[in-house]
Design a protein around this motif. Sequence first.
Motif, PDB file in Angstrom:
ATOM      1  N   SER A   1       1.381 -46.101  25.860  1.00  0.00           N
ATOM      2  CA  SER A   1      -0.001 -46.346  26.088  1.00  0.00           C
ATOM      3  C   SER A   1      -0.440 -45.438  27.320  1.00  0.00           C
ATOM      4  O   SER A   1       0.334 -44.623  27.899  1.00  0.00           O
ATOM      5  N   TRP A   2      -1.596 -45.135  27.278  1.00  0.00           N
ATOM      6  CA  TRP A   2      -2.207 -43.949  28.003  1.00  0.00           C
ATOM      7  C   TRP A   2      -2.036 -44.333  29.529  1.00  0.00           C
ATOM      8  O   TRP A   2      -1.905 -43.499  30.635  1.00  0.00           O
ATOM      9  N   ASN A   3      -1.684 -45.658  29.896  1.00  0.00           N
ATOM     10  CA  ASN A   3      -1.613 -46.049  31.402  1.00  0.00           C
ATOM     11  C   ASN A   3      -0.089 -46.301  31.693  1.00  0.00           C
ATOM     12  O   ASN A   3       0.092 -47.012  32.801  1.00  0.00           O
ATOM     13  N   SER A   4       0.586 -46.028  30.709  1.00  0.00           N
ATOM     14  CA  SER A   4       2.009 -46.139  30.963  1.00  0.00           C
ATOM     15  C   SER A   4       2.836 -45.365  32.190  1.00  0.00           C
ATOM     16  O   SER A   4       2.286 -44.480  32.365  1.00  0.00           O
ATOM     17  N   ARG A   5       3.772 -46.121  32.660  1.00  0.00           N
ATOM     18  CA  ARG A   5       4.755 -45.473  33.763  1.00  0.00           C
ATOM     19  C   ARG A   5       5.029 -43.937  33.330  1.00  0.00           C
ATOM     20  O   ARG A   5       5.059 -43.068  34.010  1.00  0.00           O
ATOM     21  N   GLY A   6       5.020 -43.710  31.917  1.00  0.00           N
ATOM     22  CA  GLY A   6       5.741 -42.536  31.467  1.00  0.00           C
ATOM     23  C   GLY A   6       4.947 -41.459  31.393  1.00  0.00           C
ATOM     24  O   GLY A   6       4.902 -40.212  31.504  1.00  0.00           O
ATOM     25  N   LEU A   7       3.638 -41.688  31.544  1.00  0.00           N
ATOM     26  CA  LEU A   7       2.315 -40.810  31.515  1.00  0.00           C
ATOM     27  C   LEU A   7       1.742 -40.544  32.963  1.00  0.00           C
ATOM     28  O   LEU A   7       1.104 -39.556  33.061  1.00  0.00           O
ATOM     29  N   ARG A   8       2.283 -41.250  34.064  1.00  0.00           N
ATOM     30  CA  ARG A   8       1.942 -40.861  35.170  1.00  0.00           C
ATOM     31  C   ARG A   8       2.113 -39.672  35.688  1.00  0.00           C
ATOM     32  O   ARG A   8       3.128 -39.180  35.459  1.00  0.00           O
ATOM     33  N   GLY A   9       1.269 -39.066  36.325  1.00  0.00           N
ATOM     34  CA  GLY A   9       1.331 -37.537  36.803  1.00  0.00           C
ATOM     35  C   GLY A   9       1.633 -36.621  35.785  1.00  0.00           C
ATOM     36  O   GLY A   9       1.561 -35.347  35.908  1.00  0.00           O
ATOM     37  N   SER A  10       1.018 -36.877  34.529  1.00  0.00           N
ATOM     38  CA  SER A  10       0.973 -35.845  33.509  1.00  0.00           C
ATOM     39  C   SER A  10      -0.066 -34.838  33.617  1.00  0.00           C
ATOM     40  O   SER A  10       0.099 -33.664  33.457  1.00  0.00           O
ATOM     41  N   LEU A  11      -1.186 -35.465  34.258  1.00  0.00           N
ATOM     42  CA  LEU A  11      -2.330 -34.482  34.374  1.00  0.00           C
ATOM     43  C   LEU A  11      -1.920 -33.384  35.440  1.00  0.00           C
ATOM     44  O   LEU A  11      -2.201 -32.374  35.686  1.00  0.00           O
ATOM     45  N   LEU A  12      -1.389 -34.065  36.666  1.00  0.00           N
ATOM     46  CA  LEU A  12      -0.822 -33.158  37.924  1.00  0.00           C
ATOM     47  C   LEU A  12      -0.064 -32.313  37.258  1.00  0.00           C
ATOM     48  O   LEU A  12      -0.002 -30.905  37.886  1.00  0.00           O
ATOM     49  N   GLU A  13       1.088 -32.669  36.590  1.00  0.00           N
ATOM     50  CA  GLU A  13       2.114 -31.797  36.004  1.00  0.00           C
ATOM     51  C   GLU A  13       1.367 -30.610  35.250  1.00  0.00           C
ATOM     52  O   GLU A  13       1.858 -29.681  35.272  1.00  0.00           O
ATOM     53  N   GLU A  14       0.457 -30.974  34.330  1.00  0.00           N
ATOM     54  CA  GLU A  14      -0.287 -29.844  33.595  1.00  0.00           C
ATOM     55  C   GLU A  14      -0.867 -29.079  34.498  1.00  0.00           C
ATOM     56  O   GLU A  14      -0.974 -27.760  34.102  1.00  0.00           O
ATOM     57  N   MET A  15      -1.434 -29.379  35.420  1.00  0.00           N
ATOM     58  CA  MET A  15      -2.197 -28.550  36.180  1.00  0.00           C
ATOM     59  C   MET A  15      -1.312 -27.411  37.155  1.00  0.00           C
ATOM     60  O   MET A  15      -1.576 -26.481  37.182  1.00  0.00           O
ATOM     61  N   VAL A  16      -0.103 -28.121  37.465  1.00  0.00           N
ATOM     62  CA  VAL A  16       0.973 -27.354  38.211  1.00  0.00           C
ATOM     63  C   VAL A  16       1.354 -26.286  37.087  1.00  0.00           C
ATOM     64  O   VAL A  16       1.504 -25.128  37.597  1.00  0.00           O
ATOM     65  N   ASN A  17       1.666 -26.645  35.987  1.00  0.00           N
ATOM     66  CA  ASN A  17       2.112 -25.863  34.864  1.00  0.00           C
ATOM     67  C   ASN A  17       1.118 -24.717  34.793  1.00  0.00           C
ATOM     68  O   ASN A  17       1.715 -23.368  34.592  1.00  0.00           O
ATOM     69  N   LEU A  18       0.033 -25.026  34.530  1.00  0.00           N
ATOM     70  CA  LEU A  18      -1.084 -23.859  34.280  1.00  0.00           C
ATOM     71  C   LEU A  18      -1.188 -22.891  35.611  1.00  0.00           C
ATOM     72  O   LEU A  18      -1.374 -21.888  35.329  1.00  0.00           O
ATOM     73  N   THR A  19      -1.107 -23.541  36.748  1.00  0.00           N
ATOM     74  CA  THR A  19      -1.060 -22.718  38.095  1.00  0.00           C
ATOM     75  C   THR A  19       0.043 -21.958  38.040  1.00  0.00           C
ATOM     76  O   THR A  19       0.017 -20.574  38.272  1.00  0.00           O
ATOM     77  N   ASN A  20       1.334 -22.372  37.655  1.00  0.00           N
ATOM     78  CA  ASN A  20       2.405 -21.536  37.730  1.00  0.00           C
ATOM     79  C   ASN A  20       2.479 -20.340  36.792  1.00  0.00           C
ATOM     80  O   ASN A  20       2.685 -19.303  37.003  1.00  0.00           O
ATOM     81  N   GLU A  21       1.817 -20.556  35.637  1.00  0.00           N
ATOM     82  CA  GLU A  21       1.628 -19.643  34.473  1.00  0.00           C
ATOM     83  C   GLU A  21       0.603 -18.589  34.979  1.00  0.00           C
ATOM     84  O   GLU A  21       0.963 -17.340  34.813  1.00  0.00           O
ATOM     85  N   LYS A  22      -0.327 -18.930  35.705  1.00  0.00           N
ATOM     86  CA  LYS A  22      -1.400 -18.054  36.324  1.00  0.00           C
ATOM     87  C   LYS A  22      -0.574 -17.173  37.319  1.00  0.00           C
ATOM     88  O   LYS A  22      -0.974 -15.865  37.205  1.00  0.00           O
ATOM     89  N   TYR A  23       0.089 -17.788  38.030  1.00  0.00           N
ATOM     90  CA  TYR A  23       1.047 -17.012  39.039  1.00  0.00           C
ATOM     91  C   TYR A  23       1.751 -15.911  38.628  1.00  0.00           C
ATOM     92  O   TYR A  23       1.991 -14.914  39.007  1.00  0.00           O
ATOM     93  N   ARG A  24       2.616 -16.437  37.508  1.00  0.00           N
ATOM     94  CA  ARG A  24       3.589 -15.622  36.654  1.00  0.00           C
ATOM     95  C   ARG A  24       2.829 -14.461  36.102  1.00  0.00           C
ATOM     96  O   ARG A  24       3.169 -13.247  36.201  1.00  0.00           O
ATOM     97  N   GLU A  25       1.550 -14.474  35.440  1.00  0.00           N
ATOM     98  CA  GLU A  25       0.719 -13.449  34.876  1.00  0.00           C
ATOM     99  C   GLU A  25       0.183 -12.657  35.786  1.00  0.00           C
ATOM    100  O   GLU A  25       0.387 -11.325  35.390  1.00  0.00           O
ATOM    101  N   ARG A  26       0.162 -12.971  36.948  1.00  0.00           N
ATOM    102  CA  ARG A  26      -0.283 -11.942  38.191  1.00  0.00           C
ATOM    103  C   ARG A  26       0.766 -11.483  38.911  1.00  0.00           C
ATOM    104  O   ARG A  26       0.326 -10.777  40.014  1.00  0.00           O
ATOM    105  N   ASN A  27       2.167 -11.813  38.351  1.00  0.00           N
ATOM    106  CA  ASN A  27       3.147 -11.094  39.178  1.00  0.00           C
ATOM    107  C   ASN A  27       3.464 -11.792  40.475  1.00  0.00           C
ATOM    108  O   ASN A  27       3.936 -10.965  41.511  1.00  0.00           O
ATOM    109  N   LEU A  28       2.595 -12.896  40.845  1.00  0.00           N
ATOM    110  CA  LEU A  28       2.696 -13.490  42.151  1.00  0.00           C
ATOM    111  C   LEU A  28       4.065 -14.393  42.531  1.00  0.00           C
ATOM    112  O   LEU A  28       4.364 -14.578  43.594  1.00  0.00           O
TER     113      LEU A  28
END
Length: 176
Positions: free
Chosen positions: A2-29
């Motif tokens: 379910s959407w509020n189960s423990r397994g999905l806690r932090g998934s939005l934050l994780e997605e944000m971190v992953n997007l940020t990391n990808e942006k930093y990688r693309e810019r060679n930072l």
Amino acid sequence: MSWNSRGLRGSLLEEMVNLTNEKYRERNLALIQKVPTPITPVEINKKNRQITLAYFDQKSTVDYIGAVQGIPVCFDAKECAVDTFALQNIHDHQVAFMKDFERQEGVSFLLISFTKKDLYYYMRFLELEQFWQRAKNGGRKSIRFEELSEEYFFHTTGGMYLPYLDFIQKDLKERD
């Protein structure tokens, strides 16, 4: 799941971190990668070779590890829905790993999302270690929002990106 189960806690934050990391990688930072949690499969569907049951193999270290302009970096991303961050969200082996990482001249930190306030916090390892020791010595086992340093709070930029490189730079300057 379910959407509020423990397994999905932090998934939005994780997605944000992953997007940020990808942006930093693309810019060679920076080159930061998510550390997979090791598992041991117990049951595998023979038809599609999909794992249907597994258990965690060993204690994981931190969520992310990599390098920023030649500086080793490791961090964990945590979500907090209230104004106190419970230290039970961090494990002894994670703190030990981060401490060892710092001894090797790396930078360790937590990224904490205070979801209710739509605010993020870069917690330096030195700060985490102080709160951790306080709890180990019988003191408070959580960190109150008011105890955190105002200069390490931030908002997202561009709606989904977490500008944590700015705080790594600030962290390093304060160490000198």
